[in-house]
Design a protein around this motif. Structure first.
Motif, mmCIF file in Angstrom:
data_model
loop_
_atom_site.group_PDB
_atom_site.id
_atom_site.type_symbol
_atom_site.label_atom_id
_atom_site.label_comp_id
_atom_site.label_asym_id
_atom_site.label_seq_id
_atom_site.Cartn_x
_atom_site.Cartn_y
_atom_site.Cartn_z
ATOM 1 N N PHE A 1 -1.403 -7.387 -3.342
ATOM 2 C CA PHE A 1 -2.483 -6.762 -4.057
ATOM 3 C C PHE A 1 -1.932 -5.792 -5.088
ATOM 4 C CE2 PHE A 1 -4.549 -7.692 0.074
ATOM 5 C CZ PHE A 1 -5.479 -8.580 -0.417
ATOM 6 N N PHE A 2 -2.734 -5.516 -6.074
ATOM 7 C CA PHE A 2 -2.337 -4.546 -7.079
ATOM 8 C C PHE A 2 -2.420 -3.148 -6.492
ATOM 9 C CE2 PHE A 2 -4.161 -8.052 -9.597
ATOM 10 C CZ PHE A 2 -3.008 -8.410 -10.259
ATOM 11 N N PRO A 3 -1.461 -2.317 -6.792
ATOM 12 C CA PRO A 3 -1.488 -0.955 -6.244
ATOM 13 C C PRO A 3 -2.788 -0.205 -6.560
ATOM 14 C CG PRO A 3 0.610 -1.379 -7.321
ATOM 15 C CD PRO A 3 -0.290 -2.557 -7.601
ATOM 16 N N TYR A 6 -5.601 -1.073 -4.046
ATOM 17 C CA TYR A 6 -5.404 -0.749 -2.641
ATOM 18 C C TYR A 6 -6.563 0.092 -2.107
ATOM 19 C CZ TYR A 6 -3.339 1.231 1.586
ATOM 20 O OH TYR A 6 -3.114 1.628 2.872
ATOM 21 N N ALA A 7 -6.875 1.178 -2.795
ATOM 22 C CA ALA A 7 -7.941 2.083 -2.350
ATOM 23 C C ALA A 7 -9.288 1.366 -2.292
ATOM 24 C CB ALA A 7 -8.026 3.299 -3.262
ATOM 25 N N VAL A 73 -0.173 -5.428 2.820
ATOM 26 C CA VAL A 73 -1.030 -4.363 2.319
ATOM 27 C C VAL A 73 -0.259 -3.052 2.402
ATOM 28 C CG1 VAL A 73 -3.222 -3.162 2.597
ATOM 29 C CG2 VAL A 73 -3.058 -5.578 3.190
ATOM 30 N N ARG A 74 0.090 -2.523 1.259
ATOM 31 C CA ARG A 74 0.812 -1.250 1.247
ATOM 32 C C ARG A 74 0.374 -0.424 0.060
ATOM 33 N NH1 ARG A 74 6.954 -2.583 0.907
ATOM 34 N NH2 ARG A 74 6.372 -3.957 2.578
ATOM 35 N N THR A 75 0.527 0.868 0.207
ATOM 36 C CA THR A 75 0.146 1.785 -0.870
ATOM 37 C C THR A 75 1.143 1.692 -2.011
ATOM 38 O OG1 THR A 75 1.398 3.612 0.062
ATOM 39 C CG2 THR A 75 -0.887 3.412 0.763
ATOM 40 N N MET A 80 4.851 4.518 4.589
ATOM 41 C CA MET A 80 4.349 3.910 5.821
ATOM 42 C C MET A 80 3.353 4.807 6.568
ATOM 43 S SD MET A 80 5.617 0.890 6.095
ATOM 44 C CE MET A 80 5.606 0.402 7.795
ATOM 45 N N THR A 81 3.414 6.115 6.372
ATOM 46 C CA THR A 81 2.496 7.000 7.085
ATOM 47 C C THR A 81 1.069 6.854 6.581
ATOM 48 O OG1 THR A 81 2.945 8.868 5.614
ATOM 49 C CG2 THR A 81 4.281 8.707 7.609
#
Length: 83
Positions: A1-3, A6-7, A73-75, A80-81
């Protein structure tokens, strides 16, 4: 996904109304560029096949989410937090 998306996906998944949550997630998925959409579609079909064979491979949907979630799925800051 695009950063920057994400939100949007996280917010959509937090909606309490399941119908509204599903509508929003579907819209976000269909708004992805075609090559991202097709990749997600292919990967989802593969993971569905894996989950359907969970009696043999022990990879139920929850286990697949644990293994693949942090990778898929990552920010944008890759912290990781925040996951």
């Amino acid at each position: 996904f695009f950063p920057d998306k994400y939100a949007d996906f996280i917010d959509a998944n937090r909606k309490e109304d399941p119908v509204e949550r599903l509508k929003t997630l579907k819209r976000l998925i269909h708004d992805l560029p075609e090559h991202h959409y097709e990749t997600l579609k292919f990967l989802s079909a593969h993971l569905k096949t894996v989950a359907e064979n969970s009696e043999k491979n022990k990879m139920e949907p929850r286990n697949l989410a644990i293994v693949f979630g942090p990778t898929l799925v990552r920010t944008s800051d890759d912290n990781m937090t925040h996951m």
